[in-house]
Design a protein around this motif. Structure first.
Motif, short mmCIF file in Angstrom:
data_model
loop_
_atom_site.label_atom_id
_atom_site.label_comp_id
_atom_site.label_asym_id
_atom_site.label_seq_id
_atom_site.Cartn_x
_atom_site.Cartn_y
_atom_site.Cartn_z
N ALA A 1 0.90 -1.29 -0.19
CA ALA A 1 -0.09 -0.05 -0.17
C ALA A 1 0.95 1.23 0.07
N VAL A 2 2.11 1.11 0.64
CA VAL A 2 3.01 2.37 0.60
C VAL A 2 3.18 3.07 -0.84
N PRO A 3 3.76 2.62 -1.69
CA PRO A 3 4.01 3.15 -2.79
C PRO A 3 2.74 3.60 -3.56
N MET A 4 1.60 2.89 -3.52
CA MET A 4 0.41 3.27 -4.24
C MET A 4 -0.18 4.44 -3.37
N PHE A 5 -0.12 4.41 -2.17
CA PHE A 5 -0.68 5.84 -1.68
C PHE A 5 0.22 6.98 -2.00
N ILE A 6 1.37 6.79 -1.93
CA ILE A 6 2.49 7.91 -2.23
C ILE A 6 1.97 8.18 -3.78
N PHE A 7 1.97 7.41 -4.75
CA PHE A 7 1.42 7.76 -6.33
C PHE A 7 0.36 8.47 -6.15
N MET A 8 -0.71 8.26 -5.23
CA MET A 8 -1.87 8.73 -5.29
C MET A 8 -1.82 10.05 -4.92
N GLY A 9 -0.92 10.32 -3.88
CA GLY A 9 -0.94 11.97 -3.21
C GLY A 9 0.05 12.53 -4.40
N ILE A 10 1.00 12.27 -4.94
CA ILE A 10 1.74 12.79 -6.01
C ILE A 10 0.80 13.20 -7.00
N VAL A 11 -0.08 12.50 -7.57
CA VAL A 11 -0.67 12.71 -8.69
C VAL A 11 -2.07 13.78 -8.23
N LEU B 1 -6.55 4.87 -8.74
CA LEU B 1 -7.36 5.08 -10.00
C LEU B 1 -8.39 6.46 -9.88
N GLY B 2 -8.84 6.57 -8.51
CA GLY B 2 -9.39 7.82 -8.33
C GLY B 2 -8.79 9.17 -8.24
N ALA B 3 -7.41 9.10 -8.12
CA ALA B 3 -6.48 10.24 -8.39
C ALA B 3 -6.17 10.63 -9.87
N VAL B 4 -6.08 9.46 -10.57
CA VAL B 4 -5.93 9.78 -12.11
C VAL B 4 -7.50 10.19 -12.58
N GLY B 5 -8.58 9.61 -12.26
CA GLY B 5 -9.87 10.00 -12.48
C GLY B 5 -9.99 11.52 -12.45
N LEU B 6 -9.61 12.31 -11.06
CA LEU B 6 -9.59 13.44 -10.78
C LEU B 6 -8.64 14.25 -11.70
N ALA B 7 -7.50 13.67 -11.86
CA ALA B 7 -6.58 14.59 -13.04
C ALA B 7 -7.22 14.69 -14.36
N LEU B 8 -7.96 13.39 -14.77
CA LEU B 8 -8.79 13.67 -16.06
C LEU B 8 -9.93 14.77 -15.84
N VAL B 9 -10.62 14.78 -14.75
CA VAL B 9 -11.66 15.83 -14.56
C VAL B 9 -11.14 17.19 -14.71
N TYR B 10 -10.07 17.43 -13.81
CA TYR B 10 -9.37 18.67 -13.87
C TYR B 10 -8.39 19.24 -14.99
N LYS B 11 -8.54 18.20 -15.99
CA LYS B 11 -7.70 18.36 -17.35
C LYS B 11 -6.37 18.56 -17.18
N THR B 12 -5.72 17.95 -16.23
CA THR B 12 -4.14 17.87 -15.68
C THR B 12 -3.72 16.67 -16.32
N PHE B 13 -4.42 15.53 -16.89
CA PHE B 13 -3.89 14.56 -16.95
C PHE B 13 -2.94 14.30 -18.46
N SER B 14 -1.81 13.73 -18.19
CA SER B 14 -0.93 13.53 -19.32
C SER B 14 0.08 12.43 -18.90
N LEU B 15 0.61 11.94 -20.05
CA LEU B 15 1.63 10.84 -19.77
C LEU B 15 2.81 11.23 -19.26
N GLN B 16 3.37 12.57 -19.40
CA GLN B 16 4.27 13.24 -18.91
C GLN B 16 4.11 13.42 -17.25
N MET B 17 2.70 13.65 -16.86
CA MET B 17 2.52 13.92 -15.52
C MET B 17 2.51 12.32 -14.91
N VAL B 18 1.92 11.30 -15.41
CA VAL B 18 2.02 10.04 -14.81
C VAL B 18 3.66 9.69 -14.71
N LYS B 19 4.35 9.99 -15.75
CA LYS B 19 5.82 9.28 -15.65
C LYS B 19 6.46 9.98 -14.56
#
Length: 455
Positions: free
Chosen positions: A79-89, A274-292
């Motif tokens: 859970a540690v890396p996934m919660f960290i990823f969620m927070g950074i996204v 998944l929820g964090a990525v969904g919010l990124a899509l809602v706020y139109k800040t999603f990009s492959l560069q952001m995920v990287k």
């Protein structure tokens, strides 16, 4: 006494700035060899003692690959890396900025309103991201200039931001609670449930302090005049709700799935991603560069945590082998007064002092494993004890001179804000945390926690 000397040697090296993971690993190997030499003895000469002792000392490390493999297979720590990823996204979606701007204008017309909104946003960010550094930096960049513009007291403004940013240490989903769940071998979901009450109590105590201070000293936190350009009050409320609802939805998805028994904390961390990525899509800040970028940052932070864990595993193995745990247990059990309360008071003071100098991860993996068996012998509820430690570890982010929140804020404040002003500002909040910690210790039933393992 080899284990005790090893502990203080590692502490001194950390104070000199050596990397944590390598310090623990190197000290473990060195003192493992010393313990082997002492065990062989010098009866057959110095050469025999050094050669055979060297081999004897390294023998205990034959089991390290198995220990490392057990860490890699630990589903709780996944859970540690996934919660960290969620927070950074979420940080990259601009969630903090939206929340602070809306709530700042919503509460700004009352004295201390911006400070109160900062605490509330800190609580929301804690429950949705849990990343202390990101929260402190975001609020320092956005909230501090507003408070400075309207003549807020500088120490109060800085202290509010630092304290609000550290709420992610106690409010679920907290990385500290996940780590302590692994160390104590208790369900992380139980820790999350038990931490809700103390976390909300801390938020309430922060807000009460701000209200009282601004009531008795109007110049400390003056009200902000209404901004006609933002529309009527009803429109501001609607706008604030629009910005808050996505965060609350994510919180309900993550924590609700745990508390309802639908998902384990590890599974809910995947839901959070998944929820964090969904919010990124809602706020139109999603990009492959952001995920990287988020993935790379997550890997770096996770590598640091697991590197420390491997070093700490070697350290605790040598500490136990040399009998250090028996010495600590004997000392704890011989404290004056009631064994249970003497142990709790001493450990809380020790962790509080250590928090001035070393990070919560080192304390969790080095100090806490030594204390867990003693707590079990004293029939102390591990969930209660873990919450006490988590609340105490939160204080380590604020305590001068090495509190991480202080450094995070100092990195983004204007040059006119001096370090001593930040130090002054956090002191009242440290006192509040200690008071709440004492309430949890002496009145755990009020927070819905049973202090005994029985019943």
């Amino acid at each position: 006494m080899v284990g005790i000397i090893m502990f203080f040697a590692a502490l001194i090296m950390l104070l000199f700035g050596f990397p944590v993971a390598f310090t623990f690993a190197a000290v473990s190997v060195l003192f493992g060899i010393i313990a082997g030499i002492i065990e062989i003895g010098f009866d057959d000469g110095l050469d025999v003692a050094l050669i055979d002792g060297f081999e004897e000392g390294l023998l205990m490390f034959d089991f390290m690959p198995f220990r490392i493999m057990s860490i890699m297979q630990n589903t709780i720590l996944m859970a540690v890396p996934m919660f960290i990823f969620m927070g950074i996204v979420l940080q990259k979606t601009g969630l903090a900025e939206r929340l602070l701007e809306s709530m700042g204008f919503l509460f700004g017309e009352i004295r201390g309103g911006v400070a109160i909104s900062t605490v509330l946003v800190g609580a929301l960010l804690a429950a949705s991201t849990g990343v202390v550094g990101a929260s402190v930096v975001a609020m320092g960049v956005i909230s501090l200039p507003v408070m400075m513009k309207y003549k807020y007291n500088t120490p109060l403004a800085c202290g509010t931001i630092c304290a609000s940013g550290t709420l992610g240490q106690i409010i679920p989903p907290s990385i500290v609670l996940i780590i302590l769940g692994d160390v104590f071998q208790v369900p992380v979901g139980d820790l999350f449930k038990a931490a809700i009450g103390p976390g909300l109590a801390l938020v309430g105590a922060y807000i009460l302090y701000i209200v009282v201070v601004s009531f008795f000293n109007k110049d400390m936190a003056p009200a902000i005049p209404a901004d006609p350009s933002r529309g009527s009050k009803s429109k501001q409320v609607i706008r604030a709700l629009i910005d808050i609802i996505p965060s609350l939805t994510l919180i309900l998805l993550v924590l609700g799935s745990i508390f309802a028994g639908v998902a384990t904390p590890t599974e809910s961390s995947a839901v959070g991603c998944l929820g964090a990525v969904g919010l990124a899509l809602v706020y139109k800040t999603f990009s492959l560069q952001m995920v990287k970028e988020a993935s790379l940052e997550s890997v770096k932070i996770t590598s640091m945590v697991f590197g420390i864990l491997i070093g700490a595993t070697a350290f605790s193995m040598v500490f136990t082998y040399t009998g250090g745990d028996e010495i600590v247990e004997h000392f704890m059990m011989s404290l004056p007064g009631d064994e249970k309360w003497g142990f709790i008071i001493f450990t809380m003071l020790a962790i509080l002092v250590l928090g001035f100098f070393i990070d919560f991860v080192e304390i969790s993996y080095i100090i806490v494993p030594i204390l867990v068996p003693i707590a079990m012998n004293l029939d102390i509820n591990p969930v209660w004890f873990a919450i006490l430690i988590a609340m105490n570890l939160q204080t380590s982010f604020l305590t001068p001179p090495f509190g991480f929140s202080l450094f995070y804020l100092k990195g983004v404040v204007p040059a006119t804000v001096r370090t001593i002003q930040i130090y002054k500002g956090v002191i009242p909040f440290i006192i509040i945390q200690v008071i709440v910690l004492m309430l949890i210790a002496f009145y755990p039933e009020f927070f819905g926690i049973n202090p005994s393992t029985a019943g």
